[in-house]
Design a protein around this motif. Structure first.
Motif, PDB file in Angstrom:
ATOM      1  N   THR A 306       0.807  -1.217   0.000  1.00 45.05           N
ATOM      2  CA  THR A 306       0.000   0.000   0.000  1.00 45.05           C
ATOM      3  C   THR A 306       0.842   1.270   0.000  1.00 45.05           C
ATOM      4  OG1 THR A 306      -0.118  -0.263   2.400  1.00 45.05           O
ATOM      5  CG2 THR A 306      -1.993  -1.062   1.099  1.00 45.05           C
ATOM      6  N   ASP A 307       2.050   1.208   0.528  1.00 42.54           N
ATOM      7  CA  ASP A 307       2.969   2.353   0.538  1.00 42.54           C
ATOM      8  C   ASP A 307       4.346   1.871   0.090  1.00 42.54           C
ATOM      9  OD1 ASP A 307       1.574   4.819   1.465  1.00 42.54           O
ATOM     10  OD2 ASP A 307       1.085   3.573   3.206  1.00 42.54           O
ATOM     11  N   ASN A 308       5.350   2.739   0.231  1.00 46.73           N
ATOM     12  CA  ASN A 308       6.703   2.398  -0.228  1.00 46.73           C
ATOM     13  C   ASN A 308       7.413   1.546   0.829  1.00 46.73           C
ATOM     14  OD1 ASN A 308       9.100   2.305  -1.692  1.00 46.73           O
ATOM     15  ND2 ASN A 308       9.831   4.242  -0.838  1.00 46.73           N
ATOM     16  N   TYR A 309       7.061   0.259   0.889  1.00 45.49           N
ATOM     17  CA  TYR A 309       7.695  -0.663   1.822  1.00 45.49           C
ATOM     18  C   TYR A 309       8.914  -1.310   1.159  1.00 45.49           C
ATOM     19  CZ  TYR A 309       3.644  -0.469   4.944  1.00 45.49           C
ATOM     20  OH  TYR A 309       2.673  -0.059   5.800  1.00 45.49           O
ATOM     21  N   GLN A 310       9.980  -1.471   1.951  1.00 45.99           N
ATOM     22  CA  GLN A 310      11.184  -2.150   1.495  1.00 45.99           C
ATOM     23  C   GLN A 310      11.640  -3.155   2.555  1.00 45.99           C
ATOM     24  OE1 GLN A 310      12.831   1.967  -0.625  1.00 45.99           O
ATOM     25  NE2 GLN A 310      14.277   0.606   0.367  1.00 45.99           N
ATOM     26  N   PHE A 311      12.348  -4.174   2.086  1.00 45.36           N
ATOM     27  CA  PHE A 311      12.902  -5.165   3.000  1.00 45.36           C
ATOM     28  C   PHE A 311      13.822  -4.488   4.012  1.00 45.36           C
ATOM     29  CE2 PHE A 311      16.732  -7.931   3.656  1.00 45.36           C
ATOM     30  CZ  PHE A 311      16.158  -8.737   4.636  1.00 45.36           C
ATOM     31  N   ALA A 312      13.638  -4.824   5.308  1.00 44.61           N
ATOM     32  CA  ALA A 312      14.411  -4.166   6.366  1.00 44.61           C
ATOM     33  C   ALA A 312      15.150  -5.146   7.265  1.00 44.61           C
ATOM     34  CB  ALA A 312      13.497  -3.285   7.219  1.00 44.61           C
ATOM     35  N   GLU A 313      14.494  -6.227   7.678  1.00 42.29           N
ATOM     36  CA  GLU A 313      15.119  -7.144   8.634  1.00 42.29           C
ATOM     37  C   GLU A 313      14.652  -8.567   8.388  1.00 42.29           C
ATOM     38  OE1 GLU A 313      14.624  -5.968  12.745  1.00 42.29           O
ATOM     39  OE2 GLU A 313      14.560  -3.843  12.199  1.00 42.29           O
ATOM     40  N   PHE A 323       9.300  -5.628   6.689  1.00 44.39           N
ATOM     41  CA  PHE A 323       9.400  -4.642   5.617  1.00 44.39           C
ATOM     42  C   PHE A 323       9.055  -3.288   6.224  1.00 44.39           C
ATOM     43  CE2 PHE A 323       8.064  -8.692   3.833  1.00 44.39           C
ATOM     44  CZ  PHE A 323       9.011  -8.896   2.837  1.00 44.39           C
ATOM     45  N   ARG A 324       9.878  -2.263   5.918  1.00 44.63           N
ATOM     46  CA  ARG A 324       9.677  -0.952   6.532  1.00 44.63           C
ATOM     47  C   ARG A 324       9.319   0.086   5.470  1.00 44.63           C
ATOM     48  NH1 ARG A 324      13.836  -0.930   9.588  1.00 44.63           N
ATOM     49  NH2 ARG A 324      12.614  -1.459  11.431  1.00 44.63           N
ATOM     50  N   MET A 325       8.532   1.067   5.878  1.00 43.07           N
ATOM     51  CA  MET A 325       8.213   2.171   4.985  1.00 43.07           C
ATOM     52  C   MET A 325       9.435   3.076   4.810  1.00 43.07           C
ATOM     53  SD  MET A 325       4.383   3.358   6.169  1.00 43.07           S
ATOM     54  CE  MET A 325       4.449   4.808   5.113  1.00 43.07           C
ATOM     55  N   TYR A 326       9.601   3.579   3.586  1.00 39.29           N
ATOM     56  CA  TYR A 326      10.630   4.569   3.269  1.00 39.29           C
ATOM     57  C   TYR A 326       9.967   5.760   2.589  1.00 39.29           C
ATOM     58  CZ  TYR A 326      14.682   1.569   4.258  1.00 39.29           C
ATOM     59  OH  TYR A 326      15.631   0.794   4.879  1.00 39.29           O
ATOM     60  N   ASP A 327      10.551   6.934   2.789  1.00 40.92           N
ATOM     61  CA  ASP A 327      10.013   8.084   2.082  1.00 40.92           C
ATOM     62  C   ASP A 327      10.635   8.158   0.692  1.00 40.92           C
ATOM     63  OD1 ASP A 327      12.593   9.437   2.531  1.00 40.92           O
ATOM     64  OD2 ASP A 327      11.467  11.279   2.160  1.00 40.92           O
ATOM     65  N   GLY A 330      14.494   8.274   0.210  1.00 37.06           N
ATOM     66  CA  GLY A 330      15.338   7.144   0.588  1.00 37.06           C
ATOM     67  C   GLY A 330      15.571   6.972   2.067  1.00 37.06           C
ATOM     68  N   TYR A 331      14.813   7.704   2.914  1.00 37.12           N
ATOM     69  CA  TYR A 331      15.007   7.596   4.363  1.00 37.12           C
ATOM     70  C   TYR A 331      13.979   6.639   4.972  1.00 37.12           C
ATOM     71  CZ  TYR A 331      17.984  11.718   3.906  1.00 37.12           C
ATOM     72  OH  TYR A 331      18.974  12.600   3.547  1.00 37.12           O
ATOM     73  N   PRO A 332      14.396   5.804   5.935  1.00 36.65           N
ATOM     74  CA  PRO A 332      13.449   4.900   6.608  1.00 36.65           C
ATOM     75  C   PRO A 332      12.512   5.669   7.519  1.00 36.65           C
ATOM     76  CG  PRO A 332      15.602   4.782   7.655  1.00 36.65           C
ATOM     77  CD  PRO A 332      15.772   5.657   6.448  1.00 36.65           C
ATOM     78  N   ILE A 333      11.326   5.083   7.761  1.00 38.40           N
ATOM     79  CA  ILE A 333      10.307   5.700   8.611  1.00 38.40           C
ATOM     80  C   ILE A 333      10.052   4.782   9.802  1.00 38.40           C
ATOM     81  CG2 ILE A 333       7.959   6.623   8.705  1.00 38.40           C
ATOM     82  CD1 ILE A 333       8.072   6.994   5.680  1.00 38.40           C
ATOM     83  N   PRO A 392      29.487   0.450  23.254  1.00 34.24           N
ATOM     84  CA  PRO A 392      29.632   0.586  21.799  1.00 34.24           C
ATOM     85  C   PRO A 392      29.550  -0.745  21.056  1.00 34.24           C
ATOM     86  CG  PRO A 392      31.710   1.033  22.929  1.00 34.24           C
ATOM     87  CD  PRO A 392      30.658   0.973  23.975  1.00 34.24           C
ATOM     88  N   GLU A 393      29.840  -1.835  21.739  1.00 31.92           N
ATOM     89  CA  GLU A 393      29.754  -3.155  21.098  1.00 31.92           C
ATOM     90  C   GLU A 393      28.316  -3.478  20.686  1.00 31.92           C
ATOM     91  OE1 GLU A 393      32.026  -5.587  20.480  1.00 31.92           O
ATOM     92  OE2 GLU A 393      33.831  -4.687  21.365  1.00 31.92           O
ATOM     93  N   LEU A 394      27.341  -2.866  21.358  1.00 27.78           N
ATOM     94  CA  LEU A 394      25.931  -3.149  21.078  1.00 27.78           C
ATOM     95  C   LEU A 394      25.323  -2.186  20.068  1.00 27.78           C
ATOM     96  CD1 LEU A 394      24.657  -3.936  24.695  1.00 27.78           C
ATOM     97  CD2 LEU A 394      25.418  -5.544  22.928  1.00 27.78           C
ATOM     98  N   LEU A 395      26.098  -1.193  19.625  1.00 23.81           N
ATOM     99  CA  LEU A 395      25.604  -0.237  18.632  1.00 23.81           C
ATOM    100  C   LEU A 395      25.724  -0.854  17.240  1.00 23.81           C
ATOM    101  CD1 LEU A 395      24.513   2.643  18.121  1.00 23.81           C
ATOM    102  CD2 LEU A 395      26.897   3.356  17.779  1.00 23.81           C
ATOM    103  N   GLU A 396      24.590  -1.000  16.548  1.00 27.71           N
ATOM    104  CA  GLU A 396      24.564  -1.685  15.266  1.00 27.71           C
ATOM    105  C   GLU A 396      24.446  -0.746  14.074  1.00 27.71           C
ATOM    106  OE1 GLU A 396      21.378  -4.507  15.546  1.00 27.71           O
ATOM    107  OE2 GLU A 396      22.069  -5.228  17.492  1.00 27.71           O
ATOM    108  N   ASN A 397      23.776   0.393  14.250  1.00 25.47           N
ATOM    109  CA  ASN A 397      23.592   1.311  13.124  1.00 25.47           C
ATOM    110  C   ASN A 397      23.148   2.667  13.640  1.00 25.47           C
ATOM    111  OD1 ASN A 397      23.507   2.219  10.507  1.00 25.47           O
ATOM    112  ND2 ASN A 397      21.754   0.978   9.886  1.00 25.47           N
ATOM    113  N   VAL A 398      23.425   3.704  12.858  1.00 25.24           N
ATOM    114  CA  VAL A 398      22.952   5.062  13.113  1.00 25.24           C
ATOM    115  C   VAL A 398      22.532   5.644  11.770  1.00 25.24           C
ATOM    116  CG1 VAL A 398      23.492   7.346  14.042  1.00 25.24           C
ATOM    117  CG2 VAL A 398      24.608   5.313  15.008  1.00 25.24           C
ATOM    118  N   THR A 399      21.350   6.242  11.713  1.00 22.67           N
ATOM    119  CA  THR A 399      20.871   6.731  10.418  1.00 22.67           C
ATOM    120  C   THR A 399      19.902   7.895  10.589  1.00 22.67           C
ATOM    121  OG1 THR A 399      19.815   6.054   8.335  1.00 22.67           O
ATOM    122  CG2 THR A 399      18.887   5.151  10.355  1.00 22.67           C
ATOM    123  N   LEU A 400      19.802   8.696   9.551  1.00 24.28           N
ATOM    124  CA  LEU A 400      18.745   9.693   9.454  1.00 24.28           C
ATOM    125  C   LEU A 400      17.462   9.010   9.000  1.00 24.28           C
ATOM    126  CD1 LEU A 400      20.756  12.533   7.717  1.00 24.28           C
ATOM    127  CD2 LEU A 400      19.655  12.731   9.957  1.00 24.28           C
ATOM    128  N   GLY A 401      16.327   9.545   9.432  1.00 27.87           N
ATOM    129  CA  GLY A 401      15.055   8.978   9.019  1.00 27.87           C
ATOM    130  C   GLY A 401      13.903   9.856   9.450  1.00 27.87           C
TER     131      GLY A 401
END
Length: 445
Positions: A306-313, A323-327, A330-333, A392-401
């Motif tokens: 129904t919206d711009n869903y992409q494979f996420a995890e 599957f997660r929505m993206y704008d 190209g940013y995840p929501i 820091p060992e538990l930090l997996e990702n950082v992103t704009l969204g």
């Protein structure tokens, strides 16, 4: 006329008559009334179907020009161009070269590497429908990075590595070097001058991972949309094998549909749609190799994108795909619990066990264009490092969204998308928002 002549004439007539009747019998075709053929089960079409390349997509491109210069982008237009180009490269001679690697993140992000990054592990068997693989005997492995080596352009064959950071594994393929030469001139070298690319810097939380973040502020748009409710009856018809026997009831803010083996709940307060088939989860053994494919096929079966869903995890242990929505940029929501910006599936052995998603889609946009500036990645990392108990060992990702918020005013519900920083820590996504004093607030609120 003699008696013998009369017998001959009669015999000739009988033979001719017999031949005529036999011919009519062989060539006779009875005329039947025509009946229109009808399908016994009518296909339910809620939104659209999508191909694998529209769902399983990279979300970041990084080009490492030197030790101090990395250019990156999340632009869907740039990603689409590059995937379209490499899809015809004819990848050959795959080999597992994991044992030849030293520190894998350092190798991936070495000078002269172009890195195509995916949100999570992708089975190569599925991605064969996107890129051309000439090696018929390639082992089914998983990858989350495609690494193109620009340093090999003077050799006979070019090198492209399919890397899994999570599994610490590298499968190497070879392509005609002319493809990489063209890639270097068309994309790698020009990224320095393209407005779609920004400078990135590296943060290394552990020896197993390097995270790249924008070096400068990023301008992003705020959005507001009208909520458009999905038709619950359509989902009933799509998800139940025999909709005619399904019973419908109401419980406070919920519509409930059920038959003898399945249950569909649509909650108007939580804005969720949840379908469960308990019997499908009884068997603990599961062939997980095609987990992602069958998850895509399941949504395609009722055209449910129904919206711009992409494979996420993907979580093979628990048979779960997200599957997660993206704008459009190209940013995840992201959102609060429940995850109304995701389509979640959990599988039993042969059937869907749970299907969880929002009960709405984005309607008309209601506001004018508004831009905000988000900080570079530097203060974000400093903020995370200042958190109590931060490992820091538990930090997996950082992103704009974007953070999605639903706001009800009178009889209308608005969907607001607010730009923000997000980080994934020990498997959980959290948001970071700037407050009025210039500090940061933590959490999906």
């Amino acid at each position: 006329m003699t008696y013998e002549n009369i017998k001959t004439i009669i015999l000739t007539i009988l033979v001719a008559t017999s031949a005529f009747l036999t011919w009519n019998l062989w060539t006779y075709q009875p005329k039947y009334d025509l009946f229109e053929t009808t399908n016994t089960v009518k296909e339910v079409t809620i939104a659209t179907k999508k191909e694998v390349n529209q769902i399983v997509r990279p979300d970041t491109l990084l080009f490492h020009h030197s030790e101090k210069e990395t250019y990156g982008t999340v632009s869907p237009a740039e990603i689409d161009k590059i995937i379209k180009d490499i899809s015809v490269w004819n990848f050959n001679d795959f080999e597992n070269v994991t044992e030849d690697m030293g520190n894998l993140p350092s190798y991936v992000h070495d000078v002269g590497k172009a890195v195509i990054m995916f949100p999570d592990s992708v089975p190569i068997d599925l991605y064969k429908s996107v890129i051309k693989i000439g090696d018929k005997n390639v082992t089914n492995f998983q990858f989350d990075r495609i690494v193109i080596d620009m340093n090999q352009v003077h050799k006979e064959n070019g090198i492209v590595d399919f890397v899994s950071i999570d599994n610490q594994q590298v499968f190497r393929s070879h392509v005609p070097v002319s493809y990489i030469q063209n890639f270097k001139s068309q994309y790698f070298k020009l990224s320095e001058y393209s407005p779609e690319y920004k400078t990135y810097f590296a943060y290394e939380p552990s020896d197993k991972r390097i995270i790249y973040l924008p070096s400068q502020e990023t301008k992003m748009e705020r959005y507001q949309f009208l909520e458009k409710k999905l038709d619950s009856e359509q989902y009933k018809n799509a998800l139940f094998s025999d909709p005619s026997v399904v019973q419908k009831s109401f419980q406070q803010s919920e519509e409930e549909y059920n038959d003898t083996s399945s249950l569909l709940r649509v909650n108007s307060d939580k804005n969720t749609l949840r379908y469960v088939k308990p019997a499908a989860g009884d068997n603990l053994t599961f062939p997980s190799g095609d987990l992602l494919k069958r998850s895509i096929d399941f949504v395609n079966a009722h055209s449910g994108w129904t919206d711009n869903y992409q494979f996420a995890e993907i979580d093979e242990l628990n048979h779960r795909v997200i599957f997660r929505m993206y704008d459009s940029s190209g940013y995840p929501i992201f959102s609060d619990d429940p995850k109304i910006t995701e389509i979640r599936q959990i599988w039993g052995q042969n059937e869907i066990y749970e299907y969880f998603r929002s009960n709405f889609e984005l309607g008309l946009r209601t506001d004018d264009k508004t831009e905000v500036s988000l900080s570079s990645g530097t203060p974000v990392i400093k903020y995370l490092q200042s958190l109590d108990g931060f490992d820091p060992e538990l930090l997996e990702n950082v992103t704009l969204g974007y953070k999605m918020m639903l706001v009800k005013e009178a009889q209308t519900t608005f969907i607001r998308l607010e730009p923000s920083w997000f980080y994934r820590y020990d498997g959980i996504w959290e948001s970071i928002s700037l407050d009025e004093t210039g500090g940061m607030n933590n959490g999906l609120e």
